[in-house]
Write a protein that holds these residues in place. Structure first.
Motif, short mmCIF file in Angstrom:
data_model
loop_
_atom_site.label_atom_id
_atom_site.label_comp_id
_atom_site.label_asym_id
_atom_site.label_seq_id
_atom_site.Cartn_x
_atom_site.Cartn_y
_atom_site.Cartn_z
N GLU A 24 0.88 -1.36 -0.01
CA GLU A 24 -0.04 -0.02 0.01
C GLU A 24 0.83 1.27 0.03
N PHE A 25 1.94 1.28 0.82
CA PHE A 25 2.83 2.39 1.06
C PHE A 25 3.67 2.60 -0.30
N SER A 26 3.68 1.65 -1.01
CA SER A 26 4.57 1.61 -2.24
C SER A 26 3.68 1.93 -3.41
N ALA A 27 2.41 1.81 -3.42
CA ALA A 27 1.51 1.78 -4.56
C ALA A 27 1.63 3.23 -5.37
N GLY A 28 1.86 4.22 -4.87
CA GLY A 28 2.03 5.47 -5.71
C GLY A 28 3.29 5.66 -6.21
#
Length: 216
Positions: A126-130
């Motif tokens: 989730e934290f790397s999705a961007g």
């Protein structure tokens, strides 16, 4: 001994060794993904922590995304068996339960167990999705699958006449999706320091209040 006999005898040993190597790589990668995130983790770092050559990592997992996906799948399932979450005995038992509160209790207990072993890794995605297209795609796929599974649970509760009459299946599914979100677990367990027991008790009480008719 014939060549064919030698191959037959050695093959299980090689297969066991290959599986153990995959486990070591996957375990090392999981630690690194949680510690520093998907983007910052390199296959070279994974190899070093697993104690294998970098080429061995790439042989087992052609891309870092392949490695991350398998690590998540195994963490969610809790084993390497090719059985989807919705087909697991715990889920089937919960869906068969006629009593609404007991069905929710079973689902909550199973969900918390999954979150405890897998959620730190899920949140790494989730934290790397961007910043990473593979993680964005994995996050979207996970959300879609989770929403579908929880809507099925909502439909089952409705079929058992367990839902509050003013709540339809779609709304119940959305409520379940909100409470079972990995962000909810992350905020209360990791950021606020709740115990797993306190989190599970709160989650069940909240869902009972939200979804089931009030008791006398």
């Amino acid at each position: 001994m014939s060549a064919a006999g030698t191959r037959s005898y050695q093959s299980p040993l090689r297969e066991d060794a290959a599986r153990e190597t995959r486990r070591r790589i996957r375990g090392a990668a999981t630690e690194l993904f949680v510690e520093q995130g998907f983007v910052a983790t390199t296959m070279k770092q994974v190899a070093a922590r697993a104690g294998v050559a970098e080429r061995t990592v790439y042989t087992a997992y052609p891309t870092k995304a392949d490695l991350f996906r398998e690590a998540v799948d195994v963490a969610l399932a809790g084993d390497e068996l090719p059985i989807a979450i919705r087909d697991r005995e715990e889920v089937r038992t919960a869906l068969a339960e006629q009593d609404g509160r007991q069905a929710l209790a079973l689902v909550v207990a199973y969900n918390v167990a999954i979150s405890e072993r897998a959620n730190d890794l899920v949140m790494a995605a989730e934290f790397s999705a961007g910043a990473d297209a593979d993680m964005r795609r994995l996050s979207e796929e996970g959300a879609t699958a989770m929403a579908a599974g929880l809507r099925e649970l909502a439909a089952t509760l409705d079929g058992h006449r367990s839902l509050r009459p003013e709540i339809d299946v779609d709304r119940a599914g959305d409520i379940l999706f909100f409470y079972f979100s990995p962000y909810t677990h992350h905020v209360l367990r990791r950021l606020r320091g709740w115990t797993a027991e306190a989190f599970q008790e709160w989650l069940l009480d909240a869902l009972v209040r939200e979804l089931l008719p009030p008791t006398e």
